[in-house]
Design an enzyme around this catalytic site. Structure first.
Site, PDB file in Angstrom:
ATOM      1  N   GLY A   1       1.389  25.599  -9.863  1.00  0.00           N
ATOM      2  CA  GLY A   1       0.469  26.695  -9.565  1.00  0.00           C
ATOM      3  C   GLY A   1       1.132  27.782  -8.763  1.00  0.00           C
ATOM      4  O   GLY A   1       2.341  27.804  -8.600  1.00  0.00           O
ATOM      5  N   ASN A   2       0.330  28.701  -8.284  1.00  0.00           N
ATOM      6  CA  ASN A   2       0.852  29.805  -7.474  1.00  0.00           C
ATOM      7  C   ASN A   2      -0.149  30.157  -6.382  1.00  0.00           C
ATOM      8  O   ASN A   2      -1.246  29.598  -6.329  1.00  0.00           O
ATOM      9  CB  ASN A   2       1.163  31.014  -8.369  1.00  0.00           C
ATOM     10  CG  ASN A   2      -0.075  31.566  -9.038  1.00  0.00           C
ATOM     11  OD1 ASN A   2      -0.945  32.138  -8.392  1.00  0.00           O
ATOM     12  ND2 ASN A   2      -0.178  31.366 -10.347  1.00  0.00           N
TER      13      ASN A   2
END
Ligand code: CTP
Ligand code: CA
Length: 230
Positions: free
Chosen positions: A33-34
């Site tokens: 993810g980010n």
């Protein structure tokens, strides 16, 4: 400012906004993810609705309150985001790609949780490239309706160029109408309340927006979009 005090310059327009960050599954409990919180995309949706637009907000993994009168479509990974954008695209006057879309995803999604085995090193994670949704929108826009397409770019300056130089090159590469360039050197932009940006137009224009609230930046972005509407 009371919503009814805002200009109704988006009345009768349909806008499609993506926000948040995609999560690419690895196994049933893990993902790549980010750090995108979705705040800027949600601010864009709130301000557009307050200025009269019909707003669809494709939200990837956000935990923010639904803005008034905004239709929120939750998604998880990049391919779900792409499917939601394609589904809601017809009839849109503006598409704003504020979401942080993962460039890569794991090739295999394990059905069972990956276990650690004492005394062994873990297998490397093989990655493959996700579709570039913004590039696809630009490629396919020769149709009857021709939406204004807005991209975002979080950039850092490096040996190859300044934030602005990277932004200009990305605008040219992506072929969108407007690119919102955020400097993201240590600690800036992600998850914070404030944001700063340069709004780069395909016509060569550049509007600098000094550090301000994400709603104020959203208003400046819509100010840059409305002249591009037919
Ligand atoms: N974007 C997209 N689909 C992807 C990756 C990015 O639609 N698979 C969109 C983002 O929503 C954003 C714009 O493209 O509006 C720019 O994203 P960015 O990550 O800055 O650009 P990339 O082309 O992925 O380049 P980089 O190598 O700098 O990550
Ligand atoms: Ca990227």
């Amino acid at each position: 400012q009371r919503p009814d005090a805002l200009p109704q310059d988006l009345a009768g327009r349909r806008v499609l906004i993506t926000a948040g960050g995609t999560r690419e599954p690895l196994d049933p409990v893990r993902y790549l993810g980010n750090r995108s919180s979705g705040k800027q995309g949600f601010a864009l949706a709130l301000v557009a609705a307050a200025r009269g637009a019909a707003v669809t907000l494709v939200a990837a993994n956000t935990s923010l309150p639904t803005p008034p009168a905004v239709d929120v479509v939750p998604v998880g990974d990049a391919r779900e985001l792409q499917a939601a954008v394609q589904f809601h695209l017809p009839g849109s006057d503006v598409v704003v790609m504020a979401a942080a879309v993962a460039d890569f995803r794991p090739v295999d999604v394990r059905g069972d949780k990956i276990k650690k085995t004492p005394g062994t090193t873990p297998d490397p994670i093989a990655l493959t490239t996700n579709p570039d949704i913004l590039a696809g929108l630009v490629r396919d826009r020769a149709g009857a309706r021709n939406p204004v397409i807005v991209g975002f770019a979080a950039e850092t300056g490096d040996a190859d160029g300044t934030v602005l130089e990277h932004g200009r090159a990305k605008l040219a590469r992506k072929g969108c109408d407007l690119l919102v360039v955020n400097p993201v050197d240590a600690g800036r932009a992600f998850g914070t309340e404030d944001n700063e940006a340069v709004l780069l137009g395909a016509d060569g224009s550049a509007v600098e927006v000094a550090l301000t609230g994400k709603h104020a930046l959203a208003a400046r972005i819509w100010d840059a979009v409305t002249p591009l509407l037919p």
